[in-house]
Each structure stands twice: as structure tokens, then as C-alpha cells.
Write an enzyme that holds these catalytic residues in place. Structure first.
Site, PDB file in Angstrom:
ATOM      1  N   ASP A   1       1.305  -6.698  -5.641  1.00 44.90           N
ATOM      2  CA  ASP A   1       1.782  -5.483  -6.271  1.00 44.90           C
ATOM      3  C   ASP A   1       2.071  -5.823  -7.737  1.00 44.90           C
ATOM      4  OD1 ASP A   1       2.798  -2.892  -6.552  1.00 44.90           O
ATOM      5  OD2 ASP A   1       4.826  -3.544  -6.096  1.00 44.90           O
TER       6      ASP A   1
ATOM      7  N   ASP B   1       7.329  -5.884  -2.753  1.00 48.24           N
ATOM      8  CA  ASP B   1       8.791  -5.867  -2.766  1.00 48.24           C
ATOM      9  C   ASP B   1       9.396  -5.724  -1.375  1.00 48.24           C
ATOM     10  OD1 ASP B   1       8.397  -3.234  -2.118  1.00 48.24           O
ATOM     11  OD2 ASP B   1       9.036  -2.432  -4.045  1.00 48.24           O
TER      12      ASP B   1
ATOM     13  N   ASP C   1       6.065  -1.512   0.163  1.00 48.65           N
ATOM     14  CA  ASP C   1       4.822  -2.131   0.595  1.00 48.65           C
ATOM     15  C   ASP C   1       4.855  -2.618   2.043  1.00 48.65           C
ATOM     16  OD1 ASP C   1       3.488  -1.883  -1.936  1.00 48.65           O
ATOM     17  OD2 ASP C   1       4.813  -3.453  -2.673  1.00 48.65           O
TER      18      ASP C   1
END
Length: 661
Positions: free
Chosen positions: A364, A554, A558
Site C-alpha cells: 500500500d 495498515d 487492507d
């Protein structure tokens, strides 16, 4: 000294209790009692080994160096002498063998050692019998010491559990057990004390040592309203917190639970070795029996029972799979301990092994490679700059948007804007000193038919454009800062054998591509919803069916893609229940370079495990062949068993001393 573990041949357990108890004082007493018992047991073992070793050494001295007739020619004395040497080290092993036989477990290391040494006594090889037991017990002692060392890095977490909380009740602060504190209560923490529960800092600021939780020795400063965690040590002044979780739900309790699970989840290699030992041991017994009796049918009158029995006993001692069975789990356990010392938590040795074989790392952007905190990057205006930023800040004070907060933080002001209105999806309007001000995106200026330079549309970063008195006045760009070690993290991953790094982000694609270019990411895609990330990872798995894929996020937004990947890594997951629940690996700091550290630890652990397996198998096969052929004696057998086990253990604990990327 001997600790029974039916699931393994060599039996020092690599598990320990990490669950929070309900009585810390009682727990402390229990720990002291256990430590006392352990120390007492260790002293007894050392005395037994020392006594037996001394008698063995003196017996060999009298027989082979001094060649004392009174010793050599007195069979009864020799038997009693070596029995006295054998009993202190041999009796505990024979007891364990008998206990396991009663449980219908006939094939184990204790029965191997027992049969081999009693058989050696039966054929008059007294020194060899004693030597096997002495060195076997010595190996067990080294093994236990190595296990305790491996436990030490993780068990240090137990030492940071707070014993008391100073809670404000009935107009005064009262010391109570942390488990009795409820959510929302006010707790005071003095200098040098541990924070007893997760909570919000209600003092203006505080400085804390977080090394036990994060592996970082540098003190961390927290401001009023920020979350502080159980186990942090208060460094500078008396502070107060308002609890946000019960003790049993605290981050520390979750971490301890995770550590406990880690010792139970075995790597495929470890599981294979355990299965191998369970099949291998009875086969060895059967082969030893064959080696004793089958030669009779081929040698006839030349067959000497005692000679072939001795070969079979040597064969039994050599074949004990101790080096394999203890050094493999010890290697993985050492890796988990080394990782925890570096602020990385693995949920099991299986994930440690997977980290060593990663092909693709998908990340991410926000919170992983970038700090997740917006900062003002640039101010461009045709007004006096100080006046411009003060007016914009006065308008933005009326908004809760993260970009507005970034501007207010960068340019604090005492000015008060009037008639501030929010124009949905576009920005704000208001007035200062009778001047109408518009602050927002280009759509806001278009709505008011205010022209602006074309170059604004080419700007990659998030942008706030400003108009004063219906005239374009300038802009401010805002960007999420790339973490200081993000670029190094990508470079190190590539060095460690990761084939490709990929970034998937919900942010707009232009920003995503810019971050990818600056950090050296191989491929990036922006503008994705959580389900879009799942689709991309599913696509990667289909395109690369043999690849091992990790996703770093995180742990909250996600969660679906963390669960889908082979290894889910939560970045900066300390304090996030969702991260600890969803991820397979939790990196407790916000440093992306720790991903590379986790891979490095995984690779070094796997290397040590493979070295131990190779060492044990090669040496044992060679000495087994020599033993069956009558070339290797019981002394070589002792080396092949205990010597190789010791070498494997020493190799396994090396990981505790290593420095990682």
C-alpha cells in the site's frame, strides 16, 4: 534435566506461558518458585555430569594410561566403578524411557540410549556406556541452555507487563491491579513507571521509551490526545492517561498472545523433520535387530554374537535423531526471537520460512511507504506571502479535512474568518477584513467563473487554489511525505532476492506514480478501492502461480488483501487490533526497511536450519556405515550423536548474535 515431550524425540520444549494472569503478585511468586526449582535442577544435573565424568576419566586413566593391575584385573571393581559413574546420568534417561513405554511409546531417544548403554554394559564395554550417557546428558544441558537463550528475547516482553495502576477514584489516586481498571478511568504514571493500560494521553505531552514494544531505542514524544500503549516507560514527567481498553484487550496482551501462537505454528520443514523422526526411529530399531542376528545366517561358525551386538548398539547410538529434532525448531524459534528484538512479530515459524522465499512484495502507499500525514510542500502567490497564508489558514480552521488541518498546522493564525460556508466537494468560502475569499479545488473557481493559470492542472500533488475578491490569488500544494527509509527498503528487498516490488494505492494515480518513481518501485497502480487491490493480487497469483506473494498494508483498510496474500504484513501495526488479528507478520514501527529486515531474518534462519539438517544427515550416514562395518566404535558413535547435536545447537543460536539489515 530431562523434559518429556512426546511430540519430539529430543524434548526441550520451545513453548512457554504468555497469557496474562489474574494475580501479578502470585505470578511473580510462582516465577521465583519456578526459577528456584529450575536452578536447583540445573545444579543437580551439573553435579551428576561432573561426578560421572570424573569417574569415567579416572577409570580410563587407571586402565589405559597407568595400567593399574588392581583396577584392570578386578572385574567386580570395574563393574561397580562404572555403574557408579553410569547411575547419576543414566537413571533419569531410563526413567523417562520406562514412563514412555507405559504410554505405549516404545521408539524414542530415551529407549535408544537406554538399550544401547545397557547392551554395552552387557558385553563389557563399560566406559563406552558411561561415555554415551555423560555426553548425552551434557548435550541435553547445552540444548536447554540454548533454548532458554532463544526464549530470552521474546520472554523479555513478559518483564514489561505492569504490576499496578495508579487510578483516580474517590477524589484520590489509588494503586490497583491493572486488570481491575475500567475503560475511561484516569490513570497517573510517574517517571520511570510503565504505562499500565492502553489509553489517550490527557497531559500536554510525554516522552516514552518504547524499545520493549518496537525495538527502537530512541525515545518517542507523544502529544495530548495521542494513543499510548501498555508497557511504554514514562521518561520525563508525571503524566496522566484516560484508558481506552481493558488490560486483557491491550496491545501488549495481544502481542504476548501472538508470541505464544508463534511457538505453536510450525514451519513445513519443522513438521517434516518431526514426521521423519517418528518413522525413522522404529526403522532404526528394526535395522539394529537385523544387524545383530542376520549375519549369523551368512557367517555360520564365524559369527560372534557379542561382536555384532556391539555393532548394533553403536548403530543405535549413532542413529539417534537428536541433532535434527532439536536444532530445527530451535533455529526457527531463534529467528522469531531475533525478529521480536528488531520490532517484528511473526505469528509462526511457517511465516518465517515463507518470508525467506518471497518473490513479489505488494505494498500500500499511505502509511506504508508514505507517512500518512499531509504536509505543505509549496506556496505560490501574487499576494504578500505572510498575509496570504494567514488568510487561507483562517478559512481552513473551519474545516476538519486532513488537507485543511495540514495548512492550519503549517500556518497557525489568530485571525478569525467570518461567514464561512462549505461548498460540498469543492471547498470553502468566507470573508476576512471585508475581503471575499475562496479556498478549495479548481472546480470551486470554475463555479465562480474565476480564471487561473493552466499550469495548475499539470500539478501532481494535492492542491488548494485560492481566490481573493473574485481574483485568482495563488495556490498551496499538499503532499504525504515519503518515509525516510522507503527508497532504501525497496533497494534492500531487491538485494535480498525479491523479484518485483508493486504498489497499489487508493490515492490518485499521478501521485502514486510519482511516489513509485522516487522510491524505485517496479510497478504502481493508483485509484484503487480495497476490492480493486484484492483483484490485482488475485491477478498476480494467477499470472505467477509458483511465486510467493506478500502484501504490506495498515491492517485495517487492507484486511481482505492481507488475508489473500501468502504473507500478510501489517506496517506500524502496534496498537491496531485489526493489524494483529489479520496480518501474519506485524512490523511494530513505521519503517518500511523493517520489511527487508524480516526477509533477511527469514533467509538467515532458513540457511541455519538447512546447514543443521545437512550436517546431521551427512555425519550420521557416514558413521552409520562405518559402525555397521565394525570400523566405528562407540566413541565415534558418541561424537556422531552428541557432537553433531552440540554443533547444530551452537549453529542455531548464532542467529541471536547476528546483525540484520
Amino acid at each position: 534435566m530431562i523434559h518429556q515431550d512426546k511430540d519430539s524425540c529430543c524434548n526441550s520444549k520451545l513453548e512457554f506461558n504468555t497469557k496474562p494472569t489474574h494475580n501479578h503478585k502470585a505470578e511473580g511468586h510462582n516465577h521465583d518458585h519456578e526459577d528456584h526449582n529450575h536452578n536447583h535442577s540445573e545444579m543437580n544435573s551439573k553435579f551428576a555430569i561432573g561426578f560421572s565424568l570424573l569417574l569415567l576419566f579416572l577409570g580410563l586413566l587407571f586402565a589405559y594410561v597407568l595400567q593399574a593391575d588392581w583396577f584392570i584385573n578386578n572385574p567386580t571393581l570395574r563393574v561397580l566403578w562404572y555403574l557408579a559413574a553410569y547411575i547419576p546420568v543414566g537413571l533419569p534417561v531410563l526413567k523417562e524411557a520406562f514412563a514412555l513405554v507405559l504410554k505405549k511409546d516404545f521408539f524414542n531417544e530415551f529407549s535408544l540410549m537406554g538399550i544401547a548403554t545397557l547392551g554395552a554394559f552387557a558385553i563389557g564395554e563399560y566406559p563406552e556406556a558411561v561415555a554415551v550417557m555423560v555426553f548425552y546428558t551434557l548435550g541435553e544441558m547445552f540444548q536447554e541452555s540454548a533454548v532458554n537463550k532463544a526464549k530470552g528475547n521474546i520472554k523479555a516482553l513478559l518483564d514489561i507487563r505492569p504490576n499496578e495502576a495508579n487510578v483516580f477514584r474517590n477524589s484520590t489516586f489509588t494503586i490497583v491491579n491493572p486488570e481491575e481498571v475500567q475503560i475511561g478511568e484516569r490513570v497517573q504514571v510517574k517517571v520511570g513507571e510503565k504505562i499500565p493500560l492502553d489509553g489517550e494521553l490527557i497531559s500536554e505531552k510525554g516522552s516514552f521509551n518504547t524499545s520493549a514494544l518496537t525495538g527502537e531505542s530512541k525515545p518517542s514524544t507523544y502529544k495530548k490526545g495521542e494513543l499510548v500503549l501498555t508497557g511504554m516507560i514514562n521518561l520525563e514527567q508525571v503524566i496522566e492517561i484516560q484508558t481506552t481498553k481493558l488490560y486483557q484487550d491491550s496491545s501488549l496482551a495481544k502481542i504476548l498472545e501472538m508470541v505464544q501462537e508463534a511457538s505453536a505454528r510450525k514451519a513445513p520443514t519443522e513438521l517434516y523433520i518431526r514426521k521423519f523422526a517418528k518413522i525413522y526411529t522404529p526403522i532404526v530399531f528394526f535395522l539394529a535387530v537385523l544387524l545383530t542376528f542376520v549375519p549369523y545366517f551368512f557367517l555360520g561358525n564365524e559369527y560372534v554374537f557379542s561382536q555384532w551386538l556391539e555393532r548394533a548398539l553403536v548403530f543405535l547410538v549413532i542413529s539417534c535423531p537428536c541433532a535434527l529434532v532439536i536444532s530445527v525448531p530451535l533455529g526457527y524459534f531463534g529467528g522469531i526471537g531475533a525478529a521480536s528484538r528488531n520490532g517484528i512479530l511473526f505469528k509462526g515459524s511457517n511465516f518465517l520460512e515463507l518470508m525467506a522465499k518471497l518473490d513479489l512484495v505488494v505494498m500500500d502507499k499511505t502509511g506504508t511507504l508514505t507517512a500518512g500525514v499531509f504536509k505543505v510542500q509549496k506556496v505560490e502567490t501574487n499576494f504578500p506571502k505572510d498575509q496570504f497564508v494567514q488568510w487561507v489558514s483562517a478559512i481552513e480552521k473551519q474545516s476538519t479535512h486532513p488537507i485543511a488541518k495540514a495548512i492550519v498546522e503549517a500556518f497557525p493564525t489568530l485571525l478569525i474568518a467570518e461567514n464561512v460556508k462549505e461548498i460540498s466537494g469543492k471547498g470553502l468560502s468566507g470573508s476576512i477584513e471585508n475581503q471575499e475569499i475562496l479556498v478549495g479545488n479548481t472546480a470551486l473557481l470554475n463555479q465562480y467563473a474565476i480564471s487561473y493559470p493552466d499550469e495548475i492542472n499539470q500539478i501532481v500533488e494535492s492542491i488548494v487554489v485560492v481566490a481573493i475578491a473574485n481574483t485568482y490569488a495563488g495556490y498551496i500544494t499538499i503532499a504525504d511525505e515519503i518515509k525516510a527509509d522507503a527508497k532504501d527498503a525497496i533497494r534492500l528487498m531487491r538485494t535480498l532476492g525479491v523479484r518485483k516490488t508493486i504498489m497499489l494505492s487508493g490515492d490518485k494515480d499521478t501521485i502514486t506514480q510519482k511516489v513509485a518513481k522516487e522510491t524505485g518501485i517496479d510497478f504502481a497502480l493508483g485509484g484503487l478501492l480495497p476490492e480493486g487491490k484484492v483483484e490485482q493480487v488475485e491477478k498476480l497469483k494467477k499470472e505467477n502461480p509458483t511465486y510467493s506473494i506478500a502484501f504490506v498494508g495498515d491492517g485495517i483498510n487492507d484486511a481482505p488483501v492481507l488475508a489473500l496474500s501468502d504473507v500478510g504484513i501489517a506496517m506500524g501495526g502496534l496498537g491496531s487490533d485489526a493489524a494483529i488479528e489479520t496480518a501474519d507478520v506485524v512490523i511494530q514501527t513505521d519503517q518500511p526497511s523493517k520489511i527487508a529486515t524480516a526477509i533477511h531474518i527469514g533467509k538467515e534462519t532458513r540457511k541455519i536450519v538447512i546447514q543443521n539438517i545437512t550436517l546431521a544427515l551427512v555425519v550420521k550416514v557416514i558413521v552409520l556405515i562405518l559402525g555397521a562395518g565394525g570400523i566405528a566404535t562407540m566413541w565415534e558413535a558418541v561424537f556422531a550423536d552428541v557432537g553433531v547435536a552440540l554443533l547444530a545447537i551452537l549453529n542455531a543460536v548464532r542467529i541471536q548474535k547476528m546483525k540484520f539489515i
